[in-house]
Design a protein around this motif. Sequence first.
Motif, PDB file in Angstrom:
ATOM      1  N   GLU A 257       0.835  -1.197   0.000  1.00 29.28           N
ATOM      2  CA  GLU A 257       0.000   0.000   0.000  1.00 29.28           C
ATOM      3  C   GLU A 257       0.874   1.254   0.000  1.00 29.28           C
ATOM      4  O   GLU A 257       2.039   1.222   0.384  1.00 29.28           O
ATOM      5  N   THR A 258       0.277   2.366  -0.415  1.00 27.54           N
ATOM      6  CA  THR A 258       1.030   3.604  -0.604  1.00 27.54           C
ATOM      7  C   THR A 258       0.907   4.529   0.594  1.00 27.54           C
ATOM      8  O   THR A 258      -0.183   4.709   1.149  1.00 27.54           O
ATOM      9  N   ALA A 259       2.012   5.119   0.984  1.00 24.88           N
ATOM     10  CA  ALA A 259       2.042   6.039   2.118  1.00 24.88           C
ATOM     11  C   ALA A 259       1.882   7.474   1.652  1.00 24.88           C
ATOM     12  O   ALA A 259       2.241   7.829   0.524  1.00 24.88           O
ATOM     13  N   LYS A 260       1.343   8.306   2.536  1.00 24.46           N
ATOM     14  CA  LYS A 260       1.257   9.738   2.280  1.00 24.46           C
ATOM     15  C   LYS A 260       2.554  10.396   2.758  1.00 24.46           C
ATOM     16  O   LYS A 260       3.124  10.001   3.777  1.00 24.46           O
ATOM     17  N   ALA A 261       2.984  11.411   2.040  1.00 22.80           N
ATOM     18  CA  ALA A 261       4.228  12.099   2.384  1.00 22.80           C
ATOM     19  C   ALA A 261       4.161  12.658   3.800  1.00 22.80           C
ATOM     20  O   ALA A 261       3.140  13.231   4.205  1.00 22.80           O
ATOM     21  N   GLY A 262       5.232  12.474   4.562  1.00 18.86           N
ATOM     22  CA  GLY A 262       5.329  13.026   5.902  1.00 18.86           C
ATOM     23  C   GLY A 262       4.741  12.172   7.000  1.00 18.86           C
ATOM     24  O   GLY A 262       4.874  12.495   8.183  1.00 18.86           O
ATOM     25  N   ASN A 263       4.079  11.062   6.645  1.00 16.76           N
ATOM     26  CA  ASN A 263       3.476  10.203   7.656  1.00 16.76           C
ATOM     27  C   ASN A 263       4.494   9.256   8.292  1.00 16.76           C
ATOM     28  O   ASN A 263       5.498   8.890   7.670  1.00 16.76           O
ATOM     29  N   VAL A 264       4.228   8.855   9.525  1.00 14.48           N
ATOM     30  CA  VAL A 264       4.964   7.773  10.172  1.00 14.48           C
ATOM     31  C   VAL A 264       4.162   6.506   9.928  1.00 14.48           C
ATOM     32  O   VAL A 264       3.005   6.400  10.353  1.00 14.48           O
ATOM     33  N   VAL A 265       4.750   5.540   9.214  1.00 13.63           N
ATOM     34  CA  VAL A 265       4.012   4.360   8.756  1.00 13.63           C
ATOM     35  C   VAL A 265       4.155   3.201   9.738  1.00 13.63           C
ATOM     36  O   VAL A 265       5.272   2.840  10.131  1.00 13.63           O
ATOM     37  N   LEU A 266       3.021   2.634  10.152  1.00 13.85           N
ATOM     38  CA  LEU A 266       2.992   1.376  10.898  1.00 13.85           C
ATOM     39  C   LEU A 266       2.679   0.286   9.874  1.00 13.85           C
ATOM     40  O   LEU A 266       1.564   0.213   9.369  1.00 13.85           O
ATOM     41  N   LEU A 267       3.687  -0.521   9.550  1.00 12.51           N
ATOM     42  CA  LEU A 267       3.566  -1.488   8.459  1.00 12.51           C
ATOM     43  C   LEU A 267       3.349  -2.891   9.003  1.00 12.51           C
ATOM     44  O   LEU A 267       4.189  -3.427   9.735  1.00 12.51           O
ATOM     45  N   SER A 268       2.239  -3.509   8.638  1.00  3.79           N
ATOM     46  CA  SER A 268       1.951  -4.883   9.055  1.00  3.79           C
ATOM     47  C   SER A 268       2.556  -5.854   8.040  1.00  3.79           C
ATOM     48  O   SER A 268       2.338  -5.700   6.832  1.00  3.79           O
ATOM     49  N   VAL A 269       3.305  -6.830   8.537  1.00  8.18           N
ATOM     50  CA  VAL A 269       3.902  -7.851   7.660  1.00  8.18           C
ATOM     51  C   VAL A 269       3.416  -9.222   8.102  1.00  8.18           C
ATOM     52  O   VAL A 269       2.970  -9.400   9.241  1.00  8.18           O
TER      53      VAL A 269
END
Length: 465
Positions: free
Chosen positions: A143-155
């Motif tokens: 999935e695509t992230a928005k600029a400036g966000n802190v991403v919580l990535l589920s794997v």
Amino acid sequence: MKNKRLKTLVSACVLVIALPLAAATPQKQQTATVKERDVRAEMYFLAGDAMQGRGSGTPFERIAAEYIGSQFMQYGLEPAGDKDTIGQTSFVQTVPVLGKKVVDAFKADGALAKQVNWKQNLVAFRMADADMRGPLQKLKVGETAKAGNVVLLSVGEDAQFNEVFGAYRALIQSGTKTVIIPANKQITENWAMLAERDVEAGEQGNLIFVDAALGKTLSGMKDGSEIAFNATFKQQPDTSTWNAIGKITGSDPKLAAQTIVLSAHLDHLGISKNEKDADRINNGADDDASGSVAVMELARALAAGNKPKRTIYFVCFGSEEAGGFGSKHFLNTLPFPKENFVANLQFEMMGRPDDKVPPQTLWLTGYDRSNLGAELAKRGARLVADPHPEENFFQRSDNYTFARQGIIAHTVSSYGLHKDYHHASDEIGKIDFAHMTRSIDSMVKPIQWLASSDFVPAWGEGKKP
């Protein structure tokens, strides 16, 4: 009758005198068979508890280099290290290592301030920024992230680290700065090792792992919640590492300028910082005492045979585990012109068989990237393609230092993804010495061919790193 008896006596005396002279000048044999007793002796020294895990930049790493250098001397190699105190070339090269800037402390602000416990429920793997903040965005892989966000990535729970890191890298390349990943099975199993790592200040991107409980807390927060972390860095002191280097100068007037490098890394992880561990010595038997022994035994065998036409360097690099400093220094100070560098074979983790390939078989990283592996296989090398391409092993050893400069360079291994990798349990008792001895011996004749042929390996189309 008297003259005849005198002649017989003189002949006998000549024979008696000549016999010791003949014994003193033996003919070199074509191939010295690799013997298990020699493999065991070298392994027991390098991977024994007395060597304290050969930690990068430690006195024990230097002892390992000096020991390997002394073996090179015994085998009859020429020294190719530094000048010693009396001006003679030694078998050891001292490599200066500038102190790294590493993470010293880490805390959270706001809602997470009391929940974050550095190295207990949160560890860093990559760290470029002292200040990390932005709106939380929860994503799945792809999935695509928005600029400036802190991403919580589920794997995925069973996702391998290579997949996890690949997903992180894709987000960073698209402009994300900070990625938080809740620990899955593999990350949890390696948590202690990750917590002990010195995390160097990087050039791009922040990768943070959190345990299941903290991951659950973050997952329960709303998208857009403000996340703020702060890291403190410290400068480590300058130090050194050591390479052991010997060579055989080629015998052919033209081909002697062409050079083959056979290499391994001699360091490992040293002593665990966790005092609660029952066994704190990371012996590094498979990783990479086995590869260092392979280089030593190939040096013994090749030095005992007829001189190759090309020049061969035998190098055991220091501080591979800390950033490949030994191999980088060797490349930056090559003792021969770079254009004469024919090929590099790195030997890594050969102490145990891989059940993904037939018995008594080794595999070559990046096999399809060049024609070197196929040509060695034609000459008897039991080499097949790496059965674990998803692990990207081609990029994970000292060979890649050379490959990135256009030099044909691969790693020879039989690592079957055993669970002892980078753990204190990587000990001598786990080594299959019969497999290891046969594996090293199987490479002698193919390397003899490579060292005395005019074959020059080449990258496949589009396969050059």
